[in-house]
Design an enzyme around this catalytic site. Structure first.
Site, PDB file in Angstrom:
ATOM      1  N   LEU A 213      89.437 -34.223  34.659  1.00  0.00           N
ATOM      2  CA  LEU A 213      90.813 -34.679  34.479  1.00  0.00           C
ATOM      3  C   LEU A 213      91.731 -33.697  35.195  1.00  0.00           C
ATOM      4  O   LEU A 213      91.417 -32.509  35.302  1.00  0.00           O
ATOM      5  CB  LEU A 213      91.178 -34.744  32.992  1.00  0.00           C
ATOM      6  CG  LEU A 213      90.354 -35.702  32.122  1.00  0.00           C
ATOM      7  CD1 LEU A 213      90.687 -35.496  30.653  1.00  0.00           C
ATOM      8  CD2 LEU A 213      90.600 -37.149  32.532  1.00  0.00           C
ATOM      9  N   GLU A 269      89.282 -29.182  54.062  1.00  0.00           N
ATOM     10  CA  GLU A 269      89.512 -27.976  54.853  1.00  0.00           C
ATOM     11  C   GLU A 269      88.400 -26.969  54.591  1.00  0.00           C
ATOM     12  O   GLU A 269      88.211 -26.537  53.455  1.00  0.00           O
ATOM     13  CB  GLU A 269      90.870 -27.361  54.500  1.00  0.00           C
ATOM     14  CG  GLU A 269      92.055 -28.264  54.789  1.00  0.00           C
ATOM     15  CD  GLU A 269      92.144 -28.642  56.258  1.00  0.00           C
ATOM     16  OE1 GLU A 269      91.963 -27.762  57.114  1.00  0.00           O
ATOM     17  OE2 GLU A 269      92.393 -29.826  56.544  1.00  0.00           O
TER      18      GLU A 269
END
Length: 297
Positions: A213, A269
């Site tokens: 979450l 990235e």
């Protein structure tokens, strides 16, 4: 006169010429909504545009692109200590974060949500005190696949391209030996895939951290272990709940050390090194999300 405060849309250069996007922006402008548009050309542009957004007195900065663009805008907002909300416009290959939080695929609907949706506080992760991720950090097999998948294949096939390229490379990929520590957690061994998630999915829809979450103050870890990828994969697919090749953990921080250089993919990235510390910054960012977002507790 618009009843909504102005927004700044930061577009990844690759998606700037999308006709449906131009139509969506013009449609909302016709409704009186003030939208400033900027296009990134190189790394660092997002930070500069956020500084400009502060001067323009906008209330929302919208990241228009894939997971990497969302990461760049989100981390820049946190670094600046800005109170501006983050909006999300999915224009990338996989759009893992946008998909998992329930952002509409229709660009006009997504853009309107990014401007008028309710903003809620969410967590973001910091890595080695200098970079971070809003969705997930992945290491091992998955990282090599997403890093090595050709751009033309991604453009043609989207998220499926990762699976195809992965199947082509299965016989050459080896595990990473490493040690991982967290709160009440310690593991050492050979990892084929490592997923450390604020969000749930990566690599074009792979649910690496299915219980995660984005506002629970915790990072969720899943390790796929084993020395041989194909046997471990079949074992996991056949019986995922009881697979001996899966190790799970939950902590507000994790430290990974390896005797050799590893590469983690932070929302697209790459970051290489032998030591990584990943820690969660709770409620560090406000984000405009659907009211039924499945990643909110």
């Amino acid at each position: 006169m618009s009843t909504f405060p102005a927004s700044l849309l930061i577009l990844n250069g690759k998606g700037a010429n999308e006709p449906q996007l131009r139509e969506a922006v013009n449609l909302l402008r016709d409704e009186g909504i003030d939208i400033h548009v900027r296009v990134t050309w190189e790394k660092g542009d997002a930070v500069r545009f956020i500084d400009e957004a502060l001067q323009l007195n906008v209330e929302t900065v919208i990241a228009g692109g894939g997971d990497g663009t969302i990461n760049e805008v989100a981390t820049a907002l946190v670094e600046r200590g800005s109170k501006m909300a983050l909006g999300i416009l999915p224009l990338g290959t996989a759009n893992d974060f946008a998909t998992s939080v329930g952002i509409p695929q229709d660009l006009a609907s997504a853009l309107k949500l990014a401007i008028v949706g309710r903003d809620v506080p969410i967590d973001i992760a910091r890595v080695n005190d200098k970079t971070g991720f809003i969705n997930m950090a992945t290491g091992g097999f998955g990282t090599r696949i997403t890093t090595e998948t050709p751009e033309k294949l991604k453009a043609a096939l989207g998220g499926v391209s990762y699976l195809i390229h992965g199947l082509m490379r299965m016989d050459t990929l080896k595990p990473d030996r490493c040690e991982i520590r967290g709160e009440n957690f310690h593991w050492q061994g050979d990892a084929l895939v490592i997923g450390i998630g604020n969000g749930r999915q990566a690599g074009g829809g792979q649910q690496l951290c299915p219980e995660a979450l984005i506002n629970d103050g915790l990072l969720h870890l899943r390790i796929f272990t084993g020395e041989e990828l194909i046997p471990a994969l079949f074992s996991t697919l056949a019986n995922p709940e009881n697979s001996p090749n899966i190790v799970d953990g939950v902590s507000s921080w994790f430290e990974i050390t390896a005797p050799h250089e590893m590469t983690f993919n932070l929302d697209g990235e790459p970051l290489s090194g032998k030591t990584f510390r990943m820690e969660l910054l709770p409620a560090a960012l406000r984000c405009r999300l659907p009211p039924d977002c499945p990643l909110l507790r």
